[in-house]
Design a protein around this motif. Structure first.
Motif, PDB file in Angstrom:
ATOM      1  N   VAL A   1      47.560  39.883  42.740  1.00 17.57           N
ATOM      2  CA  VAL A   1      46.672  40.802  42.027  1.00 17.57           C
ATOM      3  C   VAL A   1      45.621  39.959  41.325  1.00 17.57           C
ATOM      4  O   VAL A   1      45.953  39.020  40.603  1.00 17.57           O
ATOM      5  N   VAL A   2      44.360  40.296  41.557  1.00 22.97           N
ATOM      6  CA  VAL A   2      43.242  39.563  40.960  1.00 22.97           C
ATOM      7  C   VAL A   2      42.378  40.560  40.207  1.00 22.97           C
ATOM      8  O   VAL A   2      42.075  41.637  40.723  1.00 22.97           O
ATOM      9  N   THR A   3      42.006  40.219  38.996  1.00 26.27           N
ATOM     10  CA  THR A   3      41.028  41.027  38.265  1.00 26.27           C
ATOM     11  C   THR A   3      39.737  40.221  38.190  1.00 26.27           C
ATOM     12  O   THR A   3      39.762  38.998  38.044  1.00 26.27           O
ATOM     13  N   VAL A   4      38.622  40.941  38.337  1.00 29.70           N
ATOM     14  CA  VAL A   4      37.316  40.278  38.365  1.00 29.70           C
ATOM     15  C   VAL A   4      36.319  40.999  37.475  1.00 29.70           C
ATOM     16  O   VAL A   4      36.431  42.193  37.227  1.00 29.70           O
ATOM     17  N   ARG A   5      35.340  40.232  37.029  1.00 32.96           N
ATOM     18  CA  ARG A   5      34.209  40.790  36.287  1.00 32.96           C
ATOM     19  C   ARG A   5      33.264  41.448  37.294  1.00 32.96           C
ATOM     20  O   ARG A   5      33.308  41.136  38.489  1.00 32.96           O
ATOM     21  N   PRO A   6      32.372  42.323  36.843  1.00 32.97           N
ATOM     22  CA  PRO A   6      31.433  42.962  37.771  1.00 32.97           C
ATOM     23  C   PRO A   6      30.613  41.976  38.608  1.00 32.97           C
ATOM     24  O   PRO A   6      30.247  42.274  39.735  1.00 32.97           O
ATOM     25  N   ASN A   7      30.370  40.765  38.079  1.00 30.20           N
ATOM     26  CA  ASN A   7      29.584  39.796  38.845  1.00 30.20           C
ATOM     27  C   ASN A   7      30.421  39.040  39.872  1.00 30.20           C
ATOM     28  O   ASN A   7      29.927  38.168  40.568  1.00 30.20           O
ATOM     29  N   GLY A   8      31.714  39.366  39.970  1.00 33.44           N
ATOM     30  CA  GLY A   8      32.580  38.776  40.979  1.00 33.44           C
ATOM     31  C   GLY A   8      33.303  37.518  40.561  1.00 33.44           C
ATOM     32  O   GLY A   8      33.917  36.863  41.391  1.00 33.44           O
ATOM     33  N   THR A   9      33.266  37.174  39.287  1.00 35.32           N
ATOM     34  CA  THR A   9      33.990  35.997  38.835  1.00 35.32           C
ATOM     35  C   THR A   9      35.401  36.383  38.402  1.00 35.32           C
ATOM     36  O   THR A   9      35.629  37.469  37.869  1.00 35.32           O
ATOM     37  N   LEU A  10      36.320  35.479  38.627  1.00 29.03           N
ATOM     38  CA  LEU A  10      37.734  35.703  38.353  1.00 29.03           C
ATOM     39  C   LEU A  10      38.005  35.866  36.864  1.00 29.03           C
ATOM     40  O   LEU A  10      37.533  35.079  36.047  1.00 29.03           O
ATOM     41  N   THR A  11      38.770  36.894  36.526  1.00 34.07           N
ATOM     42  CA  THR A  11      39.251  37.087  35.167  1.00 34.07           C
ATOM     43  C   THR A  11      40.686  36.583  35.060  1.00 34.07           C
ATOM     44  O   THR A  11      41.019  35.790  34.192  1.00 34.07           O
ATOM     45  N   ASP A  12      41.537  37.061  35.988  1.00 35.77           N
ATOM     46  CA  ASP A  12      42.952  36.703  35.940  1.00 35.77           C
ATOM     47  C   ASP A  12      43.559  36.920  37.319  1.00 35.77           C
ATOM     48  O   ASP A  12      43.014  37.670  38.140  1.00 35.77           O
ATOM     49  N   SER A  13      44.685  36.259  37.572  1.00 36.66           N
ATOM     50  CA  SER A  13      45.412  36.503  38.816  1.00 36.66           C
ATOM     51  C   SER A  13      46.894  36.256  38.599  1.00 36.66           C
ATOM     52  O   SER A  13      47.290  35.490  37.718  1.00 36.66           O
ATOM     53  N   ALA A  14      47.699  36.928  39.403  1.00 37.00           N
ATOM     54  CA  ALA A  14      49.140  36.734  39.374  1.00 37.00           C
ATOM     55  C   ALA A  14      49.686  37.103  40.748  1.00 37.00           C
ATOM     56  O   ALA A  14      49.188  38.023  41.402  1.00 37.00           O
ATOM     57  N   THR A  15      50.704  36.372  41.191  1.00 31.57           N
ATOM     58  CA  THR A  15      51.329  36.628  42.484  1.00 31.57           C
ATOM     59  C   THR A  15      52.784  37.016  42.265  1.00 31.57           C
ATOM     60  O   THR A  15      53.479  36.415  41.448  1.00 31.57           O
ATOM     61  N   PHE A  16      53.235  38.013  43.027  1.00 32.47           N
ATOM     62  CA  PHE A  16      54.578  38.556  42.889  1.00 32.47           C
ATOM     63  C   PHE A  16      55.253  38.565  44.251  1.00 32.47           C
ATOM     64  O   PHE A  16      54.717  39.133  45.203  1.00 32.47           O
ATOM     65  N   ASP A  17      56.411  37.934  44.355  1.00 32.23           N
ATOM     66  CA  ASP A  17      57.148  37.877  45.613  1.00 32.23           C
ATOM     67  C   ASP A  17      57.894  39.190  45.809  1.00 32.23           C
ATOM     68  O   ASP A  17      59.069  39.325  45.468  1.00 32.23           O
ATOM     69  N   THR A  18      57.196  40.163  46.360  1.00 30.46           N
ATOM     70  CA  THR A  18      57.774  41.487  46.560  1.00 30.46           C
ATOM     71  C   THR A  18      58.636  41.556  47.814  1.00 30.46           C
ATOM     72  O   THR A  18      59.185  42.604  48.128  1.00 30.46           O
ATOM     73  N   MET A  19      58.777  40.438  48.522  1.00 27.67           N
ATOM     74  CA  MET A  19      59.769  40.375  49.592  1.00 27.67           C
ATOM     75  C   MET A  19      61.147  40.194  48.959  1.00 27.67           C
ATOM     76  O   MET A  19      62.144  40.626  49.506  1.00 27.67           O
TER      77      MET A  19
END
Length: 144
Positions: free
Chosen positions: A71-89
């Motif tokens: 999951v990645v959140t971004v600002r309107p200009n396309g720059t990264l705000t935050d990210s996190a990965t979850f092993d849903t397997m």
């Protein structure tokens, strides 16, 4: 795997059925308001490249580091705000749902699947993903 040229994006209506490497078959011109990025996700299972790559204005800006949903959140200009990965397997669904619920309303959210992401994806996690705008999460294909 096809990458559309800068200034274009995959055609939404055919992105799940087109089996072409010709950008004329797969890509369409994209336009955004000034200061707003055109964003996208290139996502693939194990046999198709095992990647979750996030793009803004045709440029890769983040990659999912491991199996599952990133999951990645971004600002309107396309720059990264935050990210996190979850092993849903395995057992990452509860943490995924909690993370998504904690995202502020109105935030641009991108979600990409790498390798295998659906084996243990719970109904609670699917409901959280729907709050981000997913419309086909209950089907056999993860689609954001």
């Amino acid at each position: 795997m096809l990458n559309c040229p800068v200034g274009s994006m995959l055609k939404r209506d055919s992105m799940w059925s087109v089996r072409s490497m010709d950008e004329n078959d797969c890509c369409t011109t994209a336009a955004a308001a000034e200061g707003v990025a055109i964003v996208g996700v290139r996502s693939a299972g194990w046999a198709d490249g095992s990647e979750a790559v996030f793009l803004a204005n045709g440029v890769d800006f983040h990659s999912g580091p491991s199996r599952g949903l990133t999951v990645v959140t971004v600002r309107p200009n396309g720059t990264l705000t935050d990210s996190a990965t979850f092993d849903t397997m395995k057992s990452g669904s509860d943490a995924l749902a909690a993370y998504i619920i904690g995202i502020e309303n109105g935030t641009m959210v991108l979600i990409g699947a790498r390798d295998e992401a659906s084996a243990n994806l719970t109904d609670t996690a699917k409901a959280a993903i729907k709050t981000c705008g997913a419309t086909m999460i209950d089907g056999s294909t993860l689609s954001m």
